[in-house]
Structures are given as structure tokens and as C-alpha cells.
Enzyme design. Structure first.
Site, short mmCIF file in Angstrom:
data_model
loop_
_atom_site.label_atom_id
_atom_site.label_comp_id
_atom_site.label_asym_id
_atom_site.label_seq_id
_atom_site.Cartn_x
_atom_site.Cartn_y
_atom_site.Cartn_z
N ASP A 1 0.90 -1.15 0.00
CA ASP A 1 0.00 0.00 0.00
C ASP A 1 0.94 1.20 0.00
O ASP A 1 1.56 1.51 1.02
CB ASP A 1 -0.89 0.01 1.25
CG ASP A 1 -1.87 1.18 1.22
OD1 ASP A 1 -1.53 2.22 0.62
OD2 ASP A 1 -2.96 1.06 1.79
N HIS A 2 1.07 1.86 -1.14
CA HIS A 2 2.16 2.83 -1.27
C HIS A 2 1.98 4.02 -0.34
O HIS A 2 2.93 4.75 -0.08
CB HIS A 2 2.35 3.27 -2.72
CG HIS A 2 1.22 4.04 -3.30
ND1 HIS A 2 1.08 5.38 -3.10
CD2 HIS A 2 0.18 3.64 -4.05
CE1 HIS A 2 -0.01 5.79 -3.73
NE2 HIS A 2 -0.58 4.75 -4.31
N HIS B 1 -5.84 3.14 1.49
CA HIS B 1 -5.06 4.27 1.99
C HIS B 1 -5.68 4.92 3.23
O HIS B 1 -5.02 5.15 4.24
CB HIS B 1 -4.88 5.33 0.90
CG HIS B 1 -4.30 4.80 -0.38
ND1 HIS B 1 -3.42 3.76 -0.40
CD2 HIS B 1 -4.49 5.17 -1.67
CE1 HIS B 1 -3.07 3.51 -1.66
NE2 HIS B 1 -3.72 4.35 -2.45
#
Lengths: 507, 429
Positions: free
Chosen positions: A194-195, A257
């Protein structure tokens, strides 16, 4: 004399962990992500001297490219960086290789294994491999299975697999995918990316909370009255219409996010800084989270879709007019919702999450609003005293801000709010690494702290299941409400907070 | 951290039987364990001060080689007992020499050097830990001891990964004799670290034999004559053979604190306008201060011009900035009431910058344990003042070693490689 641009005393002070010798295998190497994010991140790691000399990248996709063609395409995609650092690129690109592979064809996997052995001999990568699945999500399960069947995931210490988002489409599909993945590899070999977790400021939430003594005693229902988490984008759907039409804002942003920001903001302190201890706490708090009204989710959630907007000279298309979007699309580009967390720390505190495209500002932030003083002794310049707020700015202008009341200058005793600011730029002045730089390094180091564990992903999907079911089964109960592009979303989102006597923070 | 004792009481063997015993140990006693595929750690462990304190009955044994608080306390008391200046560090070789001159009834304490594996080190699972333990007695023959150890994993997994411990004990001649046993004990396929945990002058031939080029040498440049320490660092750097220095690692807090002062972009311009650098160190061992000065000079691109002795054992040096302006360094030994464990620990730093069109900036960094009155005096009131306290680097030498072992670097850190040769120039001949 020229101005000093970087702090020369800072160079080399960070003790970076050393990535062990290995080969990074990218499936989907002909795709956008490889040349837009992954190879630039690896080249950055190379220039920071954080990659060992015994390192290689093997790009894999169906296209029949050669090593040279792969290198040339990557050089073209990174032309600016290559021009600026020509000799570094020459050295780095000598470690780039390509193998045409279709993960569904067993013979290709056999050939892949042989190629990897060859690279081990050539680059001394010692059979350490990180497999990066940058392929269509529908191939995550079969891709893992193919790797496992080929024996490439047999050694849990030397092989790991990185899986891009989205991990599943809902709770059921995530659970099924987890089952497949976990039969192919041990959990500590699986890195679900999950960047957002690669962002310095997201990680700073943990440091701010657990490295200081002043916040934790008041970080609970006794002192905090509400929390807002916002991720706003100024862009529209761009070239991602195909993907976005089937996902929408809820799947694209909220489930991953925003939920990660929620988990880091609300989790209990881990016993130690250890991947499992941290992920245990995140999973626990997500398991305790719920929609404010699970029985009738339309009471606690608003969906929106941007319509045309902008000015006459710079008009902005509405979502339904974007190329590749169904003109009757009911996909949400905006979502706002209210959640509760049923535990001792957060019982009764509302959490408001919102995200949207074509909003007026690009920003991500967490806003903690504290309870008002029990007695108002002073007149407030603004009519009533402003509640204290702690604002964690994730992007842009990364930092934190604390709002509190002070005496307004003058003979009376009137109070007014002021902001105490911390800015990463002003304090450190160094750009932080792009999220993929950190996450790729961590995956290759085998450090899963910033990756989501299977139970965390499932807990996140379970949290939104009533909403997803409602959208699937009776979408008319939660229709997408139009909002003008570059406004702060549909009016109903304001009403969601107004019913609690609150307002969204206007950044 | 609590030291971990070996799994079994060490077995004392005649030296010729050492190799065959180790083979037997792995074939039988440890047959269900796997040998850690990590590294060999060779430690020169004289612990002279501790040995003398135990011998004189000023400290209860056993001798472990680990710098425990009791050892430091007894050593501080012994400084006064030996009539040394109060600024003498409790680990200074001078104290060991002074204690050696005291004779009387010799107390005998158990010698457990090499048998306590500090958890900071055992966490990295050395495959073989070899300790060379020189004795006070000048006529002690070679004793060899062997044991296995298996660090307990917090996760409690069953398949233990074990290592073994070898201790060679005796006087200098006996240990020289033991060198021939050593080579076969160091596995060729694993990295080998050599930790010289003593003064660099006490056995140069042994140091040279142990730290052959393929091995990663770790020294402590706070121990031993400054010239010898800096020359050795320079030699290793110039010959591209790996060297690490615990004294350099202990500078971490100073380097970080100074960098922090200039992190805000608004301050960075001042770094191009430094005119004066003052460093105060405890006692008369200048190496740590010189390494810090050399690091600053290297990072800011100053050219070394000359160095000289000044009054009061101070060291002066002149540099030239890239714009030709002179920068002056003064390194001053200052007396302290309660010295740190290591000789020459930095007490304070003052950096004065004079930008052309801005108010001068004076940066004063002060150690947590000392005062900086000397540096705070002298006309700094007209300057922008940036003052900070440098936190004491927590942890023992074993923890610093653990950090090195965990980092896995097989070469000298580039910052030390740049600073050490310059520091050698800064020390006047």
C-alpha cells in the site's frame, strides 16, 4: 559563493540497512508501473548506494523483448534521470534483464527458473529472489500458484512475493485470495503493498504518537471529540477509466489508503517496534471499527460523482464525459462516511473519512479535534473559542499543526486561535524518498512492517462490507450525488457532519 | 542487556585436541542444531583494569571483560588510589599501568572472559566466537576452552541455530604460540571480524597477525597512543582494508546534533562561512576531537594548511575554505571532575560562522554530562546563538559492536575513510 543547497553535514549520517544480494523479478514488466515507479525507485536506491553489487532485475512479461530492448525502453522512460546520471545508469542497467514469461504456461516457469539460476551465477545473487506481481489483480492468485508450483517460493528465507493493490474486491474475494496466497507461501514471504505506507508522513504518525509523552495521554475519547481523515485529489480519472469504473473511490482509496491512516491514528501502542507487534495492533483496531450505522449505511455514507466544472477558459469535463467512462456511470468519485471504533480508547468518538477526485486542493491529512474547555472564561474573538486541533499533514506541505487559543493583544481578555506549525521542508529541507523507494527496499530487506498482513486486509474489507453490499444490491438507496468539479464534494457530505454539529475542515 | 552464559560449562582441553573436539561437538552434542551461517568474531580481550582490580581485591571477580557498572565504579576509585589526575578515564591504559605497579597479596578471581556472550552480539549469532585473553601472569601457559552456545529465540522456535565459543588464555608468549591454532579455526567461507578491545600498542605483532587484510578490524582509537591510533586508521584506509573504530561510532551524537543545527535550509548558507572551530575534550587524548574536526573539515571542503601545538596541550590547525578564507581550529583538553568511561571524550564544540551580509552565527554544542562555560565565554553575545545539548550515546561497546555486526558492512565507512587520514594530519608530529 554559491548557496549550499543540501546540508553537507547530513550526508552519510543515516544508517541505512544493507539490502542483501538478490534478484528482483518484476512480472508485468512491460506495464506502466514498471517504468513509472519501480525502475525509477530502484535506480534511486542504486544512486543512494543502497543496492549491493550482487543485484539484478529480471523483467518478465509476455512481450518478446530482449535484455537490450528492455534496457533501452527503461532508459527511454527515464530519459531525464539517465541524462543526468549517465555513468550510474550504465552501471545500473547492466543488471537489468528480461525474460518473456506467461505465468499461465508451466514451461515458461521452468525456463524462468533456469534463467534465474543463470543470473545467480552471473551476478552472484545467491538464489535470493523477490517476485513483484505488477500484473492484473485477476492473476494474483494464479501467479502465486504458478510460482509455488515451479518451486520458486520453496525457501521462505530466500524468496518473497510482493502483491500490488487492490488485494481483492470485497471481503469474500480478499479472503479467497489470502487462502490461495497462503497455501503458496508463508505469511512472512507475502508483502501486500500500500504505497501510502511508504510516505514519510504516514510513518511519522507512529513516531509522533509513540516517541513523545505529551500526546498519548490525551489520545483517546476523554479528550478527542472527533477525527477527520481526508485524501483529496485535484485530478480526475485520467487514463485509468477502465480500472476506475469497476472500483470507484471506495475501493480505490478508502479501503486501503484511508483505512491505513485510520489504523495508524487509532491503534494501541505496540509492545516493541517489530513488524508483527505493529501489525497485530493495526489488525485489532480495524476489527473493532464499524460503520456508524451498519443496518442502514445510507445514514452514515455519502457517494458523489464529479460533474463538469472549471471556468469558461479552462472547462473541466464531468466524470461521465471522460474517455472510457460509461455515460450513465454510477461509479462514485467521492465518498464520505462516518465510522466508530468500539474499544475502550475510542468508544463514541466519530471518525469521518472522505476522499474524492476533482476537489479544489490536493491534500491528505488527519485532523484530531479535541473537546472544548468545560467553562468559557473569556470572550473569543470569533464568537466562541475554537476547539484545539492537531492536524497531521500527510501531503503536500508535510508536517503538523496544532491550533490553540491565546490572548488576543489588547487591554481586554479576549482569546483567539493561533497555529503552531511544524514543516518537514522548513525543518529538514530534504525531499523524502518516493514511497516506492522505501517499500521496495523494505520488501527486499524482508521487513514487512509497512506492508499489510492478510488479517488486516480482511478486516479492512469487512469494515466496508455493509456499504459494498448496499451498493451492489440496492444502489438506489445510496445514489451518487453530483458535485461540480473543483468543489468540496456534494452538499450531503456537509450535512453528514452538520447533523453532529460539526463541519469539515476547510484546508 | 544481560550477558548470556554458554550452553555448557566450557571444556578445558590440551591445545592440540581443540580442532578434533570441535568436530566431535558438532557431530554429537549439536547434531540436531544447525551452525549459524554468519561470521566469526575474534576478540582481543585483555581487560587489564578489571584483572588488576580483581587481583588487588578492589573488585569482586569473576573477570568477564564486560564493562559492568561495578568495574567502572571500582576503576574510578582506583584513579584516586593510584594518584592519577581526576580526569583520567576509568578505562585508560594509564590506569592499568599504574595499578600494575601495586603489588601485595594477589586475590584470585575466576576468569570468565570469552564465556559471557553479550546479547547485543549473540543476537547476530556469530558462528564462532574466539577470545584471546592475555593474563597478568608473565608465565601462564596456553589454556584452551571450548563450549557451544545456542541463543534462545524470543519466538521460541525449536530448530536452534548454534555457534561455538573458543577461549585461548595465557601470557603473551603463550598466545603467540596459540596463533598457529587460530587459522584453522576461522572458517574460510564466512566473514571474520576482529575486535581489538585493548590498547593498540600492547601487542603489535599479535594485532598484525590477527588483522590480516581479509578480516574486518574494529579498534577503539580512544585506547592507545594517539599517533599510533591515527596512523593505523590511515594505513588501513590507504590500503583499502576494512577498519572500524568504536571511538568514531561514539561520535554519532555529535555529528547528528551538528547536522541538525543546519537542517533548516535558512541556516545552510552559514556553513560556507565558518571561520572558527573550537573543540574541548576530556583529558589529554585528542583522537575523538580530531576525528570530529576532520569530519567537519572534509564535509565542508576545507583544505588543510598546517597544525601545531599550543599552550596547555592544546592543538591548533589552520584550514583554507574554498573561497580562500582561513578557518582556525583549536582543540583544547579540559579537566573534568567525573570523566567519561573512554579517554578523550568530547565535552563541547563551538563553530563560528561569519556570513557577509548577515549576523554571525555561533553554534555551541555541549555534552550532556559536562559544562561548556569556556566555549560560552568570549563575545558570542553579538551573534545569533544556536545552542544544544548532545545526548550521551546510550549503550556499551558491545552494543556498538552489535550495531557493526548487524550492519554487515565489509568496508570502511566512507565518512571515516575521509576523516581518518585528515585527523592524522591534524595531530602535530
Amino acid at each position: 559563493m554559491t548557496a549550499v543547497l543540501t546540508n553537507p553535514l547530513r550526508v552519510g549520517l543515516r544508517q541505512e540497512r544493507v539490502i542483501p544480494p538478490q534478484c528482483l523479478v518484476i512480472f508485468g514488466a512491460s506495464g506502466d508501473l514498471t517504468h513509472r515507479k519501480l525502475i525509477p525507485a530502484l535506480f534511486e536506491l542504486f544512486r543512494q548506494r543502497r543496492l549491493p553489487s550482487e543485484f539484478a532485475v529480471l523483467g518478465c512479461a509476455r512481450r518478446p523483448w530482449s535484455d537490450e530492448e528492455f534496457r533501452a525502453r527503461m532508459a527511454e522512460a527515464l530519459s531525464d534521470e539517465v541524462a543526468d546520471h549517465a555513468s550510474a545508469w550504465e552501471q545500473f542497467s547492466s543488471g537489468l534483464f528480461y525474460e518473456p514469461v506467461d505465468l499461465q504456461v508451466p514451461e515458461h516457469l521452468v525456463r524462468l527458473g533456469q534463467r534465474l539460476e543463470g543470473i545467480d551465477r552471473l551476478r552472484a545473487t545467491r538464489s535470493n529472489r523477490t517476485f513483484y506481481l505488477s500484473v492484473s489483480p485477476t492473476f494474483y492468485g494464479s501467479g502465486c500458484r504458478a510460482l509455488a508450483d515451479a518451486g520458486l517460493l520453496n525457501d521462505p528465507l530466500r524468496s518473497r512475493v510482493v502483491i500490488e493493490k487492490p488485494f481483492g474486491r470485497d471481503y469474500g474475494s480478499a479472503e479467497k485470495l489470502n487462502r490461495i496466497v497462503q497455501t503458496c507461501a508463508k505469511e512472512n514471504q507475502v508483502f501486500r503493498i500500500d504505497h501510502y505506507l511508504g510516505k514519510e508522513t504516514v510513518q511519522n504518525i507512529l513516531v509522533l504518537r509513540f516517541a513523545n509523552t505529551i500526546f498519548e495521554p490525551i489520545w483517546n475519547r476523554n479528550f478527542i471529540s472527533s477525527v477527520q481523515i481526508t485524501a483529496a485529489e485535484t485530478v480526475g480519472v485520467e487514463e485509468r477509466a477502465g480500472y476506475y469504473e469497476s472500483s470507484g473511490a471506495l475501493r480505490d482509496m478508502v479501503q486501503n489508503h484511508l483505512t491505513q491512516m485510520l489504523a495508524l491514528t487509532t491503534m494501541e501502542a505496540p509492545g516493541r517496534f517489530d513488524p508483527e507487534a505493529i501489525r497485530n495492533e493495526k489488525a485489532k483496531v480495524l476489527q473493532a471499527a464499524r460503520l456508524a450505522d451498519e443496518a442502514e449505511p445510507w445514514n452514515c455514507c455519502v457517494r458523489g460523482q464529479y460533474g463538469p466544472g472549471g471556468s469558461r477558459s479552462r472547462p473541466i469535463k464531468g466524470y461521465r464525459e471522460e474517455p472510457g467512462v460509461n455515460p450513465n456511470s454510477t461509479t462514485e468519485t467521492y465518498v464520505a462516511m462516518k465510522l466508530f471504533i468500539d474499544n475502550w480508547r475510542w468508544q463514541g468518538v466519530p471518525f469521518y473519512l472522505r476522499t474524492g477526485k476533482q476537489l479544489p486542493k490536493r491534500l491528505s491529512e488527519v485532523v484530531l479535534t479535541f473537546r472544548e474547555a468545560p467553562v468559557h472564561l473569556f470572550d473569543a474573538a470569533g464568537g466562541s473559542p475554537t476547539a484545539n486541533q492537531l492536524i497531521l499533514r500527510i501531503q503536500p506541505n508535510e508536517g503538523a499543526e496544532f491550533r490553540f487559543e491565546v490572548k488576543a493583544p489588547g487591554s481586554g481578555m479576549r482569546s483567539r486561535p493561533v497555529d503552531m506549525q511544524f514543516s518537514y521542508d522548513e525543518s529538514f529541507g530534504e525531499p523524502s524518498d518516493e514511497g516506492y523507494v522505501r517499500l521496495l527496499a523494505d520488501a527486499m530487506l524482508g521487513d514487512p512492517t509497512l506492508f499489510t498482513r492478510g488479517d488486516e486486509v480482511e478486516a479492512a474489507w469487512r469494515l466496508y462490507t455493509p456499504l459494498l453490499e448496499l451498493i451492489e444490491d440496492s444502489p438506489w438507496q445510496l445514489p451518487v450525488q453530483p458535485y461540480e468539479a473543483r468543489t468540496w464534494g456534494p452538499a450531503a457530505a456537509d450535512s453528514l457532519l452538520a447533523s453532529d454539529d460539526l463541519m469539515w475542515r476547510r484546508p | 542487556m544481560t550477558p548470556q552464559l554458554t550452553l555448557q560449562a566450557p571444556v578445558e582441553l590440551p591445545p592440540p585436541e581443540l580442532t578434533s573436539y570441535l568436530e566431535k561437538l558438532w557431530q554429537h552434542d549439536l547434531e540436531h542444531s544447525s551452525g549459524a551461517s554468519t561470521f566469526t568474531l575474534l576478540v582481543w580481550q585483555p581487560a587489564w583494569v578489571e584483572q588488576h582490580l580483581v587481583r588487588l581485591g578492589r573488585l569482586e571477580g569473576p573477570v568477564t571483560g564486560v564493562v559492568r557498572p561495578e568495574v567502572l565504579e571500582a576503576a574510578r576509585e582506583a584513579v584516586d588510589f593510584c594518584g592519577l589526575p581526576p580526569s583520567t578515564s576509568p578505562l585508560a591504559p594509564e590506569l592499568a599501568m599504574a595499578l600494575g605497579e601495586h603489588t601485595g597479596v594477589d586475590h584470585v578471581g575466576e576468569d570468565l572472559r570469552g564465556q559471557h556472550v553479550e546479547s547485543a552480539i549473540s543476537a547476530y549469532q556469530p558462528r564462532r566466537l574466539i577470545t584471546l585473553a592475555p593474563t597478568l601472569s608473565k608465565s601462564a601457559g596456553l589454556e584452551t576452552l571450548v563450549a557451544a552456545y545456542c541463543p534462545l529465540s524470543e519466538e521460541g522456535n525449536n530448530g536452534a541455530t548454534c555457534g561455538d565459543v573458543v577461549v585461548l588464555r595465557g601470557d603473551f608468549d603463550a598466545l603467540r604460540e596459540g596463533l598457529s591454532l587460530l587459522q584453522p579455526l576461522v572458517p574460510d567461507d564466512l566473514p571474520c571480524w576482529v575486535w581489538w578491545n585493548g590498547s593498540l600498542e600492547e601487542a603489535p605483532d599479535l594485532l598484525a597477525a590477527l588483522s590480516s587484510p581479509g578480516r574486518r578490524l574494529v579498534i577503539d582509537s580512544a585506547l592507545g597512543p594517539p599517533r599510533r591510533c591515527l596512523d593505523l586508521l590511515e594505513e588501513r584506509v590507504n590500503s583499502s582494508t576494512a577498519v572500524n573504530d568504536l571511538n568514531w561510532l561514539r561520535l554519532r551524537g555529535w555529528r547528528e546534533s551538528l547536522a541538525m543545527v543546519f537542517d533548516p535550509p535558512g541556516r545552510r548558507e552559514s556553513l560556507s562561512h565558518v571561520v572558527h572551530l573550537d573543540i574541548d575534550v576530556e583529558g589529554s587524548h585528542p583522537v575523538q576531537g580530531l576525528l570530529l574536526a576532520a569530519w567537519i573539515a572534509d564535509r565542508l571542503g576545507w583544505h588543510f594548511v598546517t597544525s601545531y601545538n599550543m599552550d596547555g596541550d592544546a592543538i591548533g590547525a589552520d584550514f583554507e575554505r574554498s573561497d580562500g578564507t582561513e578557518v582556525r581550529l583549536k582543540l583544547m583538553p579540559v579537566p573534568v571532575g567525573i570523566p567519561s568511561s573512554h579517554p578523550g571524550t568530547i565535552v563541547g564544540l563551538r563553530l563560528i560562522c561569519e556570513p557577509d551580509d548577515r549576523q554571525p552565527l555561533c553554534v555551541i554544542l555541549c555534552s550532556e554530562t559536562g559544562g561548556c562555560m569556556r566555549l560560552e565565554a568570549g563575545g558570542v553575545a553579538r551573534m545569533e546563538l544556536a545552542e544544544d545539548v548532545v545526548p550521551k550515546v546510550p549503550g556499551s561497546d558491545e552494543m556498538e559492536m552489535g550495531r557493526l555486526l548487524g550492519g554487515g558492512h565489509d568496508s570502511t565507512t566512507p565518512l571515516l575513510a575521509a576523516a581518518a587520514p585528515l585527523a592524522a594530519k591534524l595531530l602535530p608530529h
